[in-house]
Scaffold this active site. Structure first.
Site, PDB file in Angstrom:
ATOM      1  N   ARG A  13     -24.785 -58.658 -58.049  1.00  0.00           N
ATOM      2  CA  ARG A  13     -24.403 -57.308 -58.306  1.00  0.00           C
ATOM      3  C   ARG A  13     -25.226 -56.679 -59.569  1.00  0.00           C
ATOM      4  O   ARG A  13     -25.385 -55.503 -59.422  1.00  0.00           O
ATOM      5  CB  ARG A  13     -22.758 -57.424 -58.496  1.00  0.00           C
ATOM      6  CG  ARG A  13     -22.473 -55.743 -58.864  1.00  0.00           C
ATOM      7  CD  ARG A  13     -20.881 -55.747 -58.517  1.00  0.00           C
ATOM      8  NE  ARG A  13     -20.113 -56.646 -58.905  1.00  0.00           N
ATOM      9  CZ  ARG A  13     -19.629 -56.855 -60.125  1.00  0.00           C
ATOM     10  NH1 ARG A  13     -19.817 -56.035 -61.198  1.00  0.00           N
ATOM     11  NH2 ARG A  13     -18.769 -57.892 -60.364  1.00  0.00           N
ATOM     12  N   TYR A  27     -27.042 -33.073 -47.349  1.00  0.00           N
ATOM     13  CA  TYR A  27     -26.542 -34.158 -46.573  1.00  0.00           C
ATOM     14  C   TYR A  27     -24.998 -34.180 -46.733  1.00  0.00           C
ATOM     15  O   TYR A  27     -24.343 -33.751 -47.605  1.00  0.00           O
ATOM     16  CB  TYR A  27     -27.018 -35.562 -46.787  1.00  0.00           C
ATOM     17  CG  TYR A  27     -26.481 -36.686 -46.130  1.00  0.00           C
ATOM     18  CD1 TYR A  27     -27.313 -36.769 -44.693  1.00  0.00           C
ATOM     19  CD2 TYR A  27     -25.540 -37.682 -46.489  1.00  0.00           C
ATOM     20  CE1 TYR A  27     -26.844 -37.902 -43.970  1.00  0.00           C
ATOM     21  CE2 TYR A  27     -25.204 -38.603 -45.621  1.00  0.00           C
ATOM     22  CZ  TYR A  27     -25.922 -38.885 -44.089  1.00  0.00           C
ATOM     23  OH  TYR A  27     -25.545 -39.625 -43.394  1.00  0.00           O
ATOM     24  N   ASP A  68     -32.676 -35.571 -54.019  1.00  0.00           N
ATOM     25  CA  ASP A  68     -32.622 -36.213 -52.664  1.00  0.00           C
ATOM     26  C   ASP A  68     -34.068 -36.086 -51.780  1.00  0.00           C
ATOM     27  O   ASP A  68     -34.070 -35.011 -51.168  1.00  0.00           O
ATOM     28  CB  ASP A  68     -31.392 -35.853 -51.748  1.00  0.00           C
ATOM     29  CG  ASP A  68     -31.190 -36.844 -50.524  1.00  0.00           C
ATOM     30  OD1 ASP A  68     -32.377 -37.334 -50.247  1.00  0.00           O
ATOM     31  OD2 ASP A  68     -30.090 -36.790 -50.121  1.00  0.00           O
ATOM     32  N   LYS A 108     -33.613 -44.863 -44.087  1.00  0.00           N
ATOM     33  CA  LYS A 108     -34.529 -43.922 -43.317  1.00  0.00           C
ATOM     34  C   LYS A 108     -36.046 -44.350 -43.042  1.00  0.00           C
ATOM     35  O   LYS A 108     -36.224 -45.355 -42.725  1.00  0.00           O
ATOM     36  CB  LYS A 108     -34.202 -42.240 -43.478  1.00  0.00           C
ATOM     37  CG  LYS A 108     -32.598 -41.942 -43.863  1.00  0.00           C
ATOM     38  CD  LYS A 108     -32.063 -41.923 -42.633  1.00  0.00           C
ATOM     39  CE  LYS A 108     -30.285 -41.939 -42.981  1.00  0.00           C
ATOM     40  NZ  LYS A 108     -30.064 -40.738 -43.741  1.00  0.00           N
TER      41      LYS A 108
END
Ligand SMILES: *Cc1c(COP(=O)(O)O)cnc(C)c1O
Length: 397
Positions: free
Chosen positions: A63, A116, A188, A213
């Site tokens: 993590r 988005y 973004d 993407k």
């Protein structure tokens, strides 16, 4: 281990292959190792203590970081031209972690009317629950950003180009408004890819991607990344430890593999999409095409100034109603009916069909989603085949 911008002289094509060379040399393998380990051994108690307290250790607990993350981070930071990068478990993980680490109750954020969908939800619903005020503005109108600025504005969040009609935000103009007032700009950059657009070159502080993407590019992983300077990255990483949007070692490996061909894929995707957008504009069954690379795009000049290529996503409306549009989409042979974008396969979505469960007809109109609207993400198929596939399906309308 931190990222080093030591390959400054390389072009994108080379740095996606060699930007992680120092790890390759250490491992002595041509193909990267996958560190399927949630925890790492320290040589002695002194090393353990050091790893436990230093920011972003790569061999402590996954993590906190994983050697596979480091390799991806090194390449992504260089692609975006930022000091460093931090991979996350998804694009939304990157966005929510960034916003939650940089904002506190009483702060104000400016965002766009079009983002988005899940980002819009953060702005409209989540941040206000935590006492953060948000204002959304029309992204093409720079004076709207200026008017929305308040003394407590901490972040301006932009996304360019943005769904559904590929409207472009003027990055330089937004940065000029923000800089003199000490406001951070978060972009973004998913729809552009770092090959086509580098927001940090215009002064954007934090550049975010859904690596699901273009960066991964093969429809096989979910990941995100935050590219920024060391100071902000440490603050965001600190919150990341609590939010826990961690990228799995396997997905980091897949992302690394995807990145190796990113510039090559973007070259073909940019060429294919521009050619298909032009072709669609010529078809009598097509009402309107939205693509920043077309001269008919209202912001084509701005897009040319800040982008090197215009990406995979073409939006267009067909001359017909909801049923005709469904028919068109179902007659496409090469193009898969699926969400997402920027991968090797062409994907298509009938936008109204995607949202009809979630939004009323009125809401769809306000969001700029008419019933005859299609979103196409162009892949790596040969352009001649894509054209004939689209032509056949259009004839069904
Ligand atoms: C897909 C996408 C996201 C969300 O990314 P996930 O990896 O699905 O969490 C955020 N922004 C844009 C522009 C996207 O296309």
């Amino acid at each position: 281990m931190d990222n080093h911008r030591n390959q400054d002289s390389y072009k994108d094509d080379t740095l996606v292959l060699h930007g992680d060379k120092e790890w390759a040399e250490k491992e002595g393998a041509v193909s990267p190792a996958i560190y399927y380990s949630s925890a790492f051994m320290a040589k002695d108690s002194a090393e353990f203590a050091e790893n436990a307290s230093k920011p972003r250790p790569s061999r402590y607990y996954t993590r906190y970081g994983n050697p596979g993350h480091d390799r991806v981070n090194a390449i992504l930071a260089e692609l975006e031209g930022t000091e460093t990068a931090l991979v996350t478990g998804s694009g939304m993980g990157a966005i929510s972690t960034t916003l939650l680490s940089l904002l506190s109750a009483g702060d104000h954020v400016i965002a766009q009317t079009r983002h988005y969908m899940s980002t819009t939800k953060i702005m409209d619903e989540m941040l206000p629950r935590f006492g953060v005020e948000t204002t959304v503005v029309e992204q093409a109108d720079i004076s709207a950003f200026e008017k929305a600025i308040q003394p407590n504005t901490k972040i301006i969040m932009v996304e360019t180009p943005a769904n559904p009609t590929l409207v472009v935000t003027d990055l330089e103009a937004v940065v000029n408004l923000a800089k003199s007032r000490g406001i951070l700009v978060v972009a973004d950059n998913t729809f552009a890819s770092p090959v086509n657009q580098r927001p940090h070159d215009f002064g954007v502080d934090v550049v975010i991607h859904s690596a699901t993407k273009y960066l991964g590019g093969h429809h096989d992983l979910t990941a995100g990344v935050v590219c920024t300077n060391h100071e902000l990255a440490e603050r965001i990483w600190d919150t990341h430890l609590s939010i826990g949007s961690v990228l799995s070692p396997m997905d980091a490996w897949l992302l690394l593999r995807g990145l190796r061909t990113l510039p090559l894929r973007m070259e073909r995707i940019n060429a294919n999409a521009l050619a298909l957008a032009k072709y669609l504009e010529e078809q009598p069954q097509v009402e309107k095409v939205y693509y920043p690379g077309l001269e008919s795009h209202p912001q084509h000049d701005l897009a040319k100034q800040q982008m090197k290529g215009f990406g995979a996503v073409i939006a267009f409306s067909v001359k017909g109603d909801y049923v005709d549009t469904q028919k068109f989409v179902s007659k496409l042979n090469l193009t898969t009916n699926a969400v997402s974008l920027g991968g090797v396969d062409s994907l298509v979505v009938h936008t109204a069909a995607m949202w009809e469960g979630a939004l009323s007809e009125e809401q769809m109109k306000t969001a700029g989603i008419p019933s005859n609207f299609v979103r196409f993400s162009v892949g790596l198929e040969h352009i001649d085949d894509l054209k004939s596939d689209v032509l056949l399906a259009l004839k069904e309308i």
